[in-house]
Design a protein around this motif. Structure first.
Motif, PDB file in Angstrom:
ATOM      1  N   TRP A  70     -20.471  14.614  17.703  1.00 54.18           N
ATOM      2  CA  TRP A  70     -21.728  13.871  17.823  1.00 54.18           C
ATOM      3  C   TRP A  70     -22.620  14.104  16.604  1.00 54.18           C
ATOM      4  O   TRP A  70     -23.274  13.181  16.109  1.00 54.18           O
ATOM      5  CB  TRP A  70     -22.466  14.293  19.079  1.00 54.18           C
ATOM      6  N   GLN A  71     -22.662  15.356  16.116  1.00 57.65           N
ATOM      7  CA  GLN A  71     -23.484  15.663  14.958  1.00 57.65           C
ATOM      8  C   GLN A  71     -23.001  14.906  13.721  1.00 57.65           C
ATOM      9  O   GLN A  71     -23.808  14.374  12.954  1.00 57.65           O
ATOM     10  CB  GLN A  71     -23.460  17.174  14.702  1.00 57.65           C
ATOM     11  N   TRP A  72     -21.677  14.833  13.546  1.00 61.58           N
ATOM     12  CA  TRP A  72     -21.139  14.068  12.427  1.00 61.58           C
ATOM     13  C   TRP A  72     -21.461  12.586  12.574  1.00 61.58           C
ATOM     14  O   TRP A  72     -21.768  11.897  11.592  1.00 61.58           O
ATOM     15  CB  TRP A  72     -19.628  14.278  12.322  1.00 61.58           C
ATOM     16  N   LEU A  73     -21.395  12.083  13.814  1.00 58.88           N
ATOM     17  CA  LEU A  73     -21.718  10.681  14.064  1.00 58.88           C
ATOM     18  C   LEU A  73     -23.169  10.389  13.695  1.00 58.88           C
ATOM     19  O   LEU A  73     -23.469   9.378  13.040  1.00 58.88           O
ATOM     20  CB  LEU A  73     -21.481  10.360  15.539  1.00 58.88           C
ATOM     21  N   GLU A  74     -24.066  11.267  14.091  1.00 60.68           N
ATOM     22  CA  GLU A  74     -25.495  11.061  13.836  1.00 60.68           C
ATOM     23  C   GLU A  74     -25.827  11.182  12.352  1.00 60.68           C
ATOM     24  O   GLU A  74     -26.592  10.381  11.798  1.00 60.68           O
ATOM     25  CB  GLU A  74     -26.297  12.065  14.656  1.00 60.68           C
ATOM     26  N   LEU A  75     -25.234  12.191  11.685  1.00 67.14           N
ATOM     27  CA  LEU A  75     -25.490  12.383  10.263  1.00 67.14           C
ATOM     28  C   LEU A  75     -24.946  11.230   9.427  1.00 67.14           C
ATOM     29  O   LEU A  75     -25.537  10.867   8.401  1.00 67.14           O
ATOM     30  CB  LEU A  75     -24.858  13.700   9.794  1.00 67.14           C
ATOM     31  N   SER A  76     -23.842  10.652   9.864  1.00 65.79           N
ATOM     32  CA  SER A  76     -23.207   9.583   9.099  1.00 65.79           C
ATOM     33  C   SER A  76     -23.824   8.218   9.345  1.00 65.79           C
ATOM     34  O   SER A  76     -23.569   7.272   8.586  1.00 65.79           O
ATOM     35  CB  SER A  76     -21.705   9.521   9.429  1.00 65.79           C
ATOM     36  N   ASN A  77     -24.631   8.105  10.396  1.00 67.63           N
ATOM     37  CA  ASN A  77     -25.247   6.820  10.751  1.00 67.63           C
ATOM     38  C   ASN A  77     -26.719   7.022  11.109  1.00 67.63           C
ATOM     39  O   ASN A  77     -27.145   6.706  12.224  1.00 67.63           O
ATOM     40  CB  ASN A  77     -24.510   6.192  11.940  1.00 67.63           C
TER      41      ASN A  77
END
Length: 372
Positions: A123-130
């Motif tokens: 989820w953290q990668w998803l949020e940081l990437s978008n």
């Protein structure tokens, strides 16, 4: 001097923002070897002119969702295996498991998202990437779990398009009627043959595709969301269940634990249903033999003849589904695999004329076939 420092700081900040923006756009893909093996775990009945219910319990992982080609490769390999065994024809109704479309939120992300071991890290990668898409989705989120709502809402339009392209394409490629498991989307609807998303609450829904790849009817909403998703998925009781005419007979779809409730089966029976597809998902490694969790958050669950913990998940799913189906031919299939720390469990089963059949307990991908 101050103006010079301020200008330098501004330039550094702008460079950092530009670098971050460029980084968010990068989506390198690594090599991935898919396990395309699948076992025929159940083959009940005799081939005939009435067709068959063909359940697929795929073994899936986050990397399978990095792009649609990977997911298509695995699912088409399963269907090719079934076709080679004579289990695919023009009257075949293929049933895929619950949430097979929901995980499309992970499509097209950075490789690190697929490599971490915990969902919160993904989820953290998803949020940081978008950052922009996530921020806007968070502003429009509702429910008790706004973060989970935002993760699905931010990519909803892409997920809906991918879902129709992938599963409609598979139905057309193999010439079958395909119950495309389920997908969680905000207020989905079909208009002019295209799946759209609205701006309302999230619902767990299923679409059926005809053998030419077209959508059959409107999305089927899950009536009673389970305990794990109730904080962001809304119940679909304002959207009545409906029956679709297929080459194999009149088909109804009950998503997840909706198969437990007699009222749902009665609603389908009133429309002369002949077949019931039940895409299901059960989280937790080896949870099939653990005490049944029930659904204490749904009032309708209080009327069920079983109580939480008194039997296993296996016995509860099989007994409730068989008792409620009233002799209608049905098939329940479960999503298998591992999504970060969340494993999928459960073993599919079929029923016909008040008789239940369950396949072998193979830990890998499974095919289940019931001749009608």
């Amino acid at each position: 001097m101050r103006k010079l420092l301020a200008s330098a700081l501004l330039l550094v900040t702008l460079a950092g923002l530009c670098g971050y923006g460029f980084w968010t756009l990068q989506r390198p893909e690594g090599h991935y070897l898919s396990d395309l093996r699948i076992e025929l775990a159940l083959n009940q009945g005799v081939p005939g002119e009435h067709g068959n219910l063909l359940g697929i319990e795929p073994l899936l992982f986050p990397s399978d969702y990095q792009n649609l080609s990977r997911l298509h490769r695995k699912l088409s390999a399963y269907l090719e295996h079934a076709r080679a065994q004579g289990l695919v024809n023009t009257r075949t109704v293929v049933v895929l498991p619950e949430h097979i479309g929901t995980w499309l939120w992970a499509r097209g992300e950075k490789k690190e998202l697929y490599q971490v071991t915990q969902r919160r890290e993904a989820w953290q990668w998803l949020e940081l990437s978008n950052p922009v898409r996530y921020g806007l989705a968070l502003l429009g989120a509702n429910g008790d779990d706004r973060r989970s709502d935002a993760h699905l809402r931010m990519k909803a339009a892409q997920m809906a398009a991918d879902y129709q392209h992938l599963f409609g394409g598979l139905a057309r490629e193999f010439g079958v009627t395909l119950v495309a498991g389920s997908i969680v989307l905000p207020a989905p609807y079909v208009e002019h043959g295209v799946l759209h998303v609205g701006s309302g609450p999230l619902f767990n829904t299923s679409l059926v595709f005809a053998s030419d790849g077209s959508v059959m009817g409107q999305p089927q909403y899950q009536q009673y969301p389970d305990s794990e998703t109730r904080r962001y998925v809304h119940g679909g009781q304002q959207h009545p269940l409906h029956v679709l005419q297929t080459p194999a007979g009149r088909l109804g779809v009950l998503v997840g634990s909706d198969s437990w409730y007699p009222a749902n089966h009665q609603q389908l029976a009133a429309q002369s249903v002949q077949l019931i597809a039940n895409p299901a998902f059960l989280s937790g490694r080896q949870s099939w033999q653990t005490p049944w969790r029930g659904n204490r958050h749904q009032r309708a669950a209080a009327t069920l003849p079983l109580r939480r913990g008194e039997v296993s998940e296996q016995i509860a799913w099989q007994r409730l589904t068989l008792d409620a189906s009233q002799g209608i031919s049905s098939m329940s299939v479960f999503l298998r695999g591992q999504f970060w720390e969340q494993a999928g469990d459960g073993q599919g089963f079929a029923s016909q004329a008040d008789t239940l059949w369950a396949g072998s307990a193979n830990p890998g991908a499974r095919l289940l076939n019931l001749w009608l």
